[in-house]
Design an enzyme around this catalytic site. Structure first.
Site, mmCIF file in Angstrom:
data_model
loop_
_atom_site.group_PDB
_atom_site.id
_atom_site.type_symbol
_atom_site.label_atom_id
_atom_site.label_comp_id
_atom_site.label_asym_id
_atom_site.label_seq_id
_atom_site.Cartn_x
_atom_site.Cartn_y
_atom_site.Cartn_z
ATOM 1 N N GLU A 179 0.855 -1.187 0.000
ATOM 2 C CA GLU A 179 0.000 0.000 0.000
ATOM 3 C C GLU A 179 0.890 1.236 0.000
ATOM 4 O O GLU A 179 1.426 1.632 1.029
ATOM 5 C CB GLU A 179 -0.919 0.008 1.237
ATOM 6 C CG GLU A 179 -1.934 -1.129 1.277
ATOM 7 C CD GLU A 179 -3.176 -0.854 0.428
ATOM 8 O OE1 GLU A 179 -3.234 0.200 -0.241
ATOM 9 O OE2 GLU A 179 -4.084 -1.719 0.438
HETATM 10 ZN ZN LIG Z 1 -6.664 -0.933 -3.244
#
Ligand SMILES: [Zn+2]
Length: 203
Positions: A179
């Site tokens: 992320e």
């Molecule tokens: Zn995502």
């Protein structure tokens, strides 16, 4: 092909016994991984990994979403909630693997039989590495090198029918979700995660 007939492009590099699947994007409004996806083939070859690893790169599993800048695909389905995981629910609409994009990814997993899956996402306000299945060690090493925190899926949000739930938890394939920080500088991200990525790929 996507719902709107955009190609879902795949590239295979190397011929080694270790199989790694890299997915450059699955949420159309999270394009931060695109730069890394473009840079990865050359870095992989420069690192002399081609004899040890077969690297399959799915450039972008949701090209319609990327074109429209939406998280979901053109049918309004979150591809990352469309896998036949034990925790699947219909909150996102449809039935498991109802979308051509999730079908393409699932078929690629069945064909490649990866030892590791890496997926690029981005998150507003924080960056971290997330994992499902037997990937804690890989995640911790990645996080160490890239200076990112590790978060287990169960710690931040329910993810019914996600790729991680399906492949990691149900099928036991180690899967790492990177992320990146939403809106971050992609070239800087690449410099920061490059070594960690190559280490994870090398195994
Ligand atoms: Zn995502």
């Amino acid at each position: 092909m996507s719902v709107q007939q955009r190609p879902i492009r795949m590239k295979t590099l190397g011929k080694g016994p270790r199989k790694v699947l890299f997915v450059g994007g699955i949420h159309g409004d999270e394009t931060e991984g695109a730069y890394t996806t473009d840079e990865l083939p050359k870095a992989f070859l420069d690192a002399n990994l081609a004899d040890a690893v077969t690297l399959t790169i799915l450039e972008d599993v949701n090209p319609d979403g990327r074109a429209a800048r939406t998280r979901d695909n053109a049918n309004g389905v979150d591809i990352n909630r469309n896998f036949p995981a034990n925790n699947f629910d219909q909150s996102n609409g449809g039935t498991p693997l109802s979308q051509p994009e999730s079908q393409a990814l699932s078929a690629t997993i069945d064909r490649v039989q990866p030892n590791l899956i890496l997926v690029m996402h981005s998150w507003a306000g924080k960056e971290f590495v997330n994992f499902d299945g037997p990937a804690q060690e890989v995640a911790e090493r990645f996080a160490d090198i890239a200076h990112l925190p590790v978060e287990a899926s169960s710690e931040f949000a329910p993810t019914p029918g996600s790729l991680g739930s399906y492949t990691g938890r149900d099928r036991g394939i180690p899967i790492l979700t990177v992320e990146l920080l939403k809106g971050s500088d992609s070239a800087q991200d690449w410099e920061r995660i490059r070594t960690a990525l190559l280490q994870a790929i090398a195994g």
